[in-house]
Design an enzyme around this catalytic site. Structure first.
Site, PDB file in Angstrom:
ATOM      1  CD  GLN A  13      -2.124   1.329   2.705  1.00 45.57           C
ATOM      2  OE1 GLN A  13      -1.752   0.724   3.314  1.00 45.57           O
ATOM      3  NE2 GLN A  13      -3.889   1.316   2.491  1.00 45.57           N
ATOM      4  CD  GLU A  41      -5.370   0.109   6.049  1.00 45.22           C
ATOM      5  OE1 GLU A  41      -6.026   0.634   5.256  1.00 45.22           O
ATOM      6  OE2 GLU A  41      -4.356   0.862   6.946  1.00 45.22           O
TER       7      GLU A  41
HETATM    8  C1  FAD Z   1       2.407  -0.886  11.523  1.00 46.39           C
HETATM    9  C2  FAD Z   1       2.036  -0.263  10.496  1.00 46.39           C
HETATM   10  C3  FAD Z   1       2.185  -0.296   8.378  1.00 46.39           C
HETATM   11  C4  FAD Z   1       1.423   0.097   8.501  1.00 46.39           C
HETATM   12  N1  FAD Z   1       1.487   0.370   7.331  1.00 46.39           N
HETATM   13  C5  FAD Z   1       1.125   0.991   6.232  1.00 46.39           C
HETATM   14  C6  FAD Z   1       1.269   0.757   4.623  1.00 46.39           C
HETATM   15  O1  FAD Z   1       2.049   0.049   4.267  1.00 46.39           O
HETATM   16  N2  FAD Z   1       1.384   1.766   3.524  1.00 46.39           N
HETATM   17  C7  FAD Z   1       1.148   3.190   4.146  1.00 46.39           C
HETATM   18  O2  FAD Z   1       0.686   4.130   2.979  1.00 46.39           O
HETATM   19  N3  FAD Z   1       0.803   3.266   5.812  1.00 46.39           N
HETATM   20  C8  FAD Z   1       1.056   2.749   6.690  1.00 46.39           C
HETATM   21  N4  FAD Z   1       1.066   2.587   7.413  1.00 46.39           N
HETATM   22  C9  FAD Z   1       1.682   4.353   7.963  1.00 46.39           C
HETATM   23  C10 FAD Z   1      -0.057   4.185   8.772  1.00 46.39           C
HETATM   24  O3  FAD Z   1      -1.650   4.633   7.951  1.00 46.39           O
HETATM   25  C11 FAD Z   1       0.401   5.511   9.617  1.00 46.39           C
HETATM   26  O4  FAD Z   1       1.225   5.542  10.741  1.00 46.39           O
HETATM   27  C12 FAD Z   1      -1.206   6.367   9.993  1.00 46.39           C
HETATM   28  O5  FAD Z   1      -1.797   7.136   8.949  1.00 46.39           O
HETATM   29  C13 FAD Z   1      -0.668   7.877  11.667  1.00 46.39           C
HETATM   30  O6  FAD Z   1      -0.425   8.747   9.608  1.00 46.39           O
HETATM   31  P1  FAD Z   1       1.070   9.054  10.903  1.00 46.39           P
HETATM   32  O7  FAD Z   1       2.153   8.250  11.614  1.00 46.39           O
HETATM   33  O8  FAD Z   1       1.419  10.026   9.887  1.00 46.39           O
HETATM   34  O9  FAD Z   1       1.248  10.059  12.213  1.00 46.39           O
HETATM   35  P2  FAD Z   1       0.305  11.668  12.546  1.00 46.39           P
HETATM   36  O10 FAD Z   1      -1.043  11.420  11.329  1.00 46.39           O
HETATM   37  O11 FAD Z   1       1.332  12.531  12.217  1.00 46.39           O
HETATM   38  O12 FAD Z   1       0.144  11.443  14.268  1.00 46.39           O
HETATM   39  C14 FAD Z   1       0.636  11.357  14.827  1.00 46.39           C
HETATM   40  C15 FAD Z   1      -0.715  11.821  16.270  1.00 46.39           C
HETATM   41  O13 FAD Z   1      -1.186  12.567  16.004  1.00 46.39           O
HETATM   42  C16 FAD Z   1      -2.397  12.167  16.580  1.00 46.39           C
HETATM   43  N5  FAD Z   1      -3.370  12.842  15.670  1.00 46.39           N
HETATM   44  C17 FAD Z   1      -3.534  13.035  14.364  1.00 46.39           C
HETATM   45  N6  FAD Z   1      -4.332  13.530  13.761  1.00 46.39           N
HETATM   46  C18 FAD Z   1      -5.542  13.939  14.787  1.00 46.39           C
HETATM   47  C19 FAD Z   1      -6.560  13.994  14.812  1.00 46.39           C
HETATM   48  N7  FAD Z   1      -7.522  14.948  14.032  1.00 46.39           N
HETATM   49  N8  FAD Z   1      -6.564  14.572  16.125  1.00 46.39           N
HETATM   50  C20 FAD Z   1      -6.426  14.395  17.478  1.00 46.39           C
HETATM   51  N9  FAD Z   1      -5.009  13.390  17.261  1.00 46.39           N
HETATM   52  C21 FAD Z   1      -4.284  13.038  16.200  1.00 46.39           C
HETATM   53  C22 FAD Z   1      -2.139  11.104  16.244  1.00 46.39           C
HETATM   54  O14 FAD Z   1      -2.982   9.813  16.943  1.00 46.39           O
HETATM   55  C23 FAD Z   1      -0.560  10.943  17.015  1.00 46.39           C
HETATM   56  O15 FAD Z   1      -1.051  10.238  17.519  1.00 46.39           O
HETATM   57  C24 FAD Z   1       0.985   2.218   8.345  1.00 46.39           C
HETATM   58  C25 FAD Z   1       2.112   2.152  10.240  1.00 46.39           C
HETATM   59  C26 FAD Z   1       1.836   1.427  11.358  1.00 46.39           C
HETATM   60  C27 FAD Z   1       2.264   1.817  12.369  1.00 46.39           C
END
Ligand code: FAD
Length: 406
Positions: free
Chosen positions: A107, A225
Site C-alpha cells: 500500500q 483495511e
Molecule cells: C505497523 C504499521 C504499518 C503500516 N503500513 C502502512 C502501509 O503499508 N502503507 C501505508 O501507506 N502506510 C502504512 N502505515 C502508516 C499509517 O497509515 C500511519 O502511521 C497512520 O496513518 C498515522 O499517520 P502518521 O504516522 O503520519 O501519524 P500522524 O498523523 O502524524 O499522527 C501523529 C499523532 O497525532 C495524532 N493525531 C493526528 N491527527 C489527529 C486528530 N485529528 N485528532 C487527534 N489526534 C490526532 C495521532 O493520533 C498521533 O498520535 C503503517 C503504520 C503502521 C504503524
C-alpha cells in the site's frame, strides 16, 4: 445477537464436503476456480455467498485443513477497490493473480507529511500521453520489498480542493525510477520501506476509476483495511490471543500473584467483550444490515487489547521478561497458533524475531497507529456513535461554534 449456526446436514455443506473429498489438496488456482477464496465476491471470482454460506465454507475449509492464499493487502484492501471501480479488463488482469497470491500487493498511501491527514498528500502524477509520470515519496510501505504491485494514490490536480485532485493506481513495483529503502523497526524486522518515485511512468491503463476520483476509492480501501484489521488474534488478527496466554498460565499451574491474577481476569473480560462485539457484527450481517459502529469499536478496543495481552505476557515472566526473546513459560501448541502468524513466519517476513511474545510486545505500540490512529478512531466514534460535536475545521479558519453551525 440472534442467529443459529448452520446445521451439519446443510446442503451447501454436504456439496462442499464432496468437493473437498475430490480435491483434498486444492491449489490456489483450484480454490479460485471453485470461488472459495472470496466466496462473498460475485462470480467468476467468488460465489456471491451470503454470510451463512461463508460461515459454512470457513468451517469446512478449516475442518479439511485447507488454507486460503495469504495476500492481506491484495485480497483484503486492493481487491474490493478494483472489484468496485475497475473496468472488466482491469478485473481480469489484476484479480486472479491477486487472489491466488501470485501477485503480492503493498500500500503506497502514507507520506512523510501526510498520515492521519492523508488527503494532504503531495506525490504528483502528471498525465503524459498513455502514461502518468509520478514523482514523490511514500513511507511505511509494509512488505513493499516482497510486493509485485502497490496500490498508489497520487495528486493529479494540484489546483482542486485537496480531496478532489487525487487518482488511484495499481503500480508495478519494478518500474524504472521506483526505489525502496528499508526501514528496520524496533522489533529488528525489516517490515517497512520508504518508497521513492523519480519520473516513474505508470501506464494510464493502470488507473482505477476516473481521474481525480481517487479519494473516494481510497476510502473504500481504508474501510476494508479497518474491517480486516479488526478480526481475531491480538496482533491485528495474527499472533496469540488472550485465550492462548490464559491457557499457558493454566497449564503452568496458575498465577500466585493476586495483582497479576486480577489483570488476567480483566484481560479475559476484555477478550469476551470483543468476542461478543464480533458476534454482534456477524448478527448484523446475517440480518442483512451493514454493521455500523461495531467495526470502529472493534478496531479501537482490539488494538488496545493487543497491547494489554503482550504487556501482561512479558510481566508474567517477572524481571526475566525484560530480556530479549522472553515470554511466558511454555510453547504455543500448534493448534492454538493463528494461521496468519504461521504464514508471516513462513514468508520470512519476520526472520529473526522469534519468539512471538517478544516480537509482539515490541510490535504492539504500532497497533494503535496503523490503519487509523487511536485518536482519529476516537474522533470517529465520538462524532458518529456518541453524536458529540465535530472538531473545529481549523483548515477553513472556523471556530468550534462556526463548524458546529454548518
Ligand atoms: C505497523 C504499521 C504499518 C503500516 N503500513 C502502512 C502501509 O503499508 N502503507 C501505508 O501507506 N502506510 C502504512 N502505515 C502508516 C499509517 O497509515 C500511519 O502511521 C497512520 O496513518 C498515522 O499517520 P502518521 O504516522 O503520519 O501519524 P500522524 O498523523 O502524524 O499522527 C501523529 C499523532 O497525532 C495524532 N493525531 C493526528 N491527527 C489527529 C486528530 N485529528 N485528532 C487527534 N489526534 C490526532 C495521532 O493520533 C498521533 O498520535 C503503517 C503504520 C503502521 C504503524
Amino acid at each position: 445477537m440472534d442467529f443459529d449456526f448452520p446445521p451439519d446436514d446443510d446442503a451447501r455443506r454436504l456439496a462442499l464436503r464432496e468437493w473437498l473429498d475430490a480435491n483434498p489438496r486444492p491449489s490456489p488456482d483450484d480454490l479460485l476456480e471453485a470461488g472459495l477464496i472470496v466466496p462473498h465476491w460475485p462470480e467468476p471470482y467468488g460465489l456471491g455467498a451470503d454470510p451463512m454460506h461463508q460461515i459454512i465454507i470457513d468451517e469446512e475449509l478449516a475442518r479439511a485443513g485447507v488454507r486460503r492464499p495469504s495476500n492481506p493487502i491484495g485480497i483484503g484492501w486492493a481487491g474490493p477497490t478494483i472489484l468496485q471501480a475497475g473496468t472488466e479488463e482491469q478485473k481480469a488482469r489484476f484479480l486472479p493473480g491477486l487472489l491466488t497470491g501470485r501477485d503480492v500487493y503493498c500500500q503506497l498511501f502514507s507520506e512523510p507529511d501526510a498520515g492521519s491527514d492523508l488527503a494532504s498528500l503531495a506525490t504528483r502524477a502528471v498525465r503524459d500521453g498513455d502514461e502518468y509520470v509520478v514523482n514523490g515519496s511514500k513511507i511505511w510501505t509494509s512488505g513493499g520489498h516482497h510486493a509485485t504491485y502497490g496500490i498508489l494514490i497520487a495528486r493529479t490536480d494540484p489546483d482542486a480542493p485537496k480531496h478532489k485532485g487525487i487518482s488511484y493506481f495499481v503500480c508495478p513495483t519494478d518500474l524504472p525510477g521506483l526505489t525502496m529503502t528499508p526501514i528496520v523497526d524496533m522489533t529488528t524486522a525489516h517490515s517497512f520501506n520508504q518508497t521513492f518515485f523519480d519520473d516513474v511512468r505508470i501506464p494510464a491503463a493502470n488507473r482505477i476509476g476516473e481521474e481525480n476520483d481517487g479519494w473516494r476509492l481510497a476510502k473504500v480501501t481504508l474501510a476494508n483495511e479497518r474491517v480486516s484489521l479488526s478480526s481475531t488474534g491480538s496482533l491485528w488478527g495474527a499472533g496469540p490471543s488472550a485465550e492462548v496466554l490464559l491457557q499457558l498460565v493454566r497449564r503452568g499451574g496458575g498465577c500466585p500473584d493476586p495483582v497479576l491474577r486480577d489483570r488476567l481476569a480483566a484481560l479475559h473480560a476484555e477478550a469476551e467483550v470483543l468476542r461478543l462485539n464480533r458476534l454482534r457484527t456477524l448478527s448484523a450481517r446475517l440480518e442483512g444490515r451493514t454493521p455500523g459502529p461495531e467495526a470502529s469499536i472493534q478496531k479501537l478496543m482490539g488494538d488496545e487489547h493487543g497491547q494489554h495481552v503482550m504487556e501482561l505476557a512479558k510481566e508474567l515472566r517477572g524481571a526475566e521478561g525484560m530480556l530479549t526473546g522472553s515470554g511466558p513459560p511454555g510453547d504455543i501448541p500448534p493448534s492454538m497458533r493463528s494461521g496468519a502468524t504461521e504464514v508471516n513466519f513462513e514468508r520470512g517476513q519476520f526472520p529473526d524475531v522469534e519468539p512471538i511474545w517478544h516480537y509482539g510486545f515490541l510490535f504492539a505500540p504500532a497497533l494503535t497507529l496503523g490503519g487509523g490512529t487511536f485518536a482519529v478512531l476516537r474522533n470517529i466514534v465520538a462524532e458518529t456513535v456518541l453524536g458529540l460535536p465535530r472538531e473545529p475545521d481549523v483548515e477553513k479558519g472556523l471556530t468550534w461554534a462556526e463548524t458546529r453551525a454548518r
